[in-house]
Design an enzyme around this catalytic site. Sequence first.
Site, PDB file in Angstrom:
ATOM      1  N   ASP A 156      13.426   1.334  33.219  1.00  0.00           N
ATOM      2  CA  ASP A 156      13.011   2.775  32.809  1.00  0.00           C
ATOM      3  C   ASP A 156      12.471   3.149  32.273  1.00  0.00           C
ATOM      4  O   ASP A 156      11.610   4.086  32.061  1.00  0.00           O
ATOM      5  CB  ASP A 156      14.892   3.322  32.844  1.00  0.00           C
ATOM      6  CG  ASP A 156      15.519   3.670  34.192  1.00  0.00           C
ATOM      7  OD1 ASP A 156      14.847   2.792  35.101  1.00  0.00           O
ATOM      8  OD2 ASP A 156      17.067   3.930  34.079  1.00  0.00           O
ATOM      9  N   ASP A 166      22.417  -0.896  28.355  1.00  0.00           N
ATOM     10  CA  ASP A 166      22.142  -0.882  29.655  1.00  0.00           C
ATOM     11  C   ASP A 166      21.018  -1.939  30.251  1.00  0.00           C
ATOM     12  O   ASP A 166      19.567  -1.268  29.864  1.00  0.00           O
ATOM     13  CB  ASP A 166      22.621   1.026  30.106  1.00  0.00           C
ATOM     14  CG  ASP A 166      21.857   0.795  31.635  1.00  0.00           C
ATOM     15  OD1 ASP A 166      22.043  -0.156  32.600  1.00  0.00           O
ATOM     16  OD2 ASP A 166      22.066   2.246  31.913  1.00  0.00           O
ATOM     17  N   LYS A 215      24.449   5.123  29.825  1.00  0.00           N
ATOM     18  CA  LYS A 215      24.436   4.611  31.241  1.00  0.00           C
ATOM     19  C   LYS A 215      23.436   5.144  31.507  1.00  0.00           C
ATOM     20  O   LYS A 215      22.725   6.537  31.015  1.00  0.00           O
ATOM     21  CB  LYS A 215      25.554   4.959  32.329  1.00  0.00           C
ATOM     22  CG  LYS A 215      26.839   3.237  31.432  1.00  0.00           C
ATOM     23  CD  LYS A 215      26.211   2.147  31.757  1.00  0.00           C
ATOM     24  CE  LYS A 215      27.536   1.357  31.220  1.00  0.00           C
ATOM     25  NZ  LYS A 215      27.035   0.094  30.732  1.00  0.00           N
ATOM     26  N   CYS A 216      22.478   4.553  32.580  1.00  0.00           N
ATOM     27  CA  CYS A 216      21.296   5.526  32.888  1.00  0.00           C
ATOM     28  C   CYS A 216      21.977   6.602  34.112  1.00  0.00           C
ATOM     29  O   CYS A 216      22.588   6.570  34.438  1.00  0.00           O
ATOM     30  CB  CYS A 216      20.748   4.612  34.052  1.00  0.00           C
ATOM     31  SG  CYS A 216      19.227   4.983  35.050  1.00  0.00           S
ATOM     32  N   PRO A 217      21.288   7.675  33.706  1.00  0.00           N
ATOM     33  CA  PRO A 217      19.651   7.874  33.514  1.00  0.00           C
ATOM     34  C   PRO A 217      19.530   8.398  32.097  1.00  0.00           C
ATOM     35  O   PRO A 217      18.742   8.586  31.350  1.00  0.00           O
ATOM     36  CB  PRO A 217      18.227   8.423  34.144  1.00  0.00           C
ATOM     37  CG  PRO A 217      20.318   9.764  34.515  1.00  0.00           C
ATOM     38  CD  PRO A 217      21.028   9.418  34.478  1.00  0.00           C
TER      39      PRO A 217
END
Length: 74
Positions: free
Chosen positions: A43, A37, A10-12
């Site tokens: 991103d 994600d 998951k982010c980041p």
Amino acid sequence: MIELDLSGLKCPLPALRTRKALLAAAPGDRLHVICTDPLAGIDVPNLIRETGDVLEEQRQEAARISFVIRKVGQ
């Protein structure tokens, strides 16, 4: 080509792991990055703009997003 399967992260984390791989890559190397994600679709391209490397391809297939990135400089 360097394969980087970041499925499930998951982010980041996808962007951070991609940055780390790019730092270790030599100019001219290509990375194939796979993410699940949805935020990676935003991103990773932003990261590539920051680093000055080249996003050669971005593809969405169901829940997977894949990128092909070419390392430009040090």
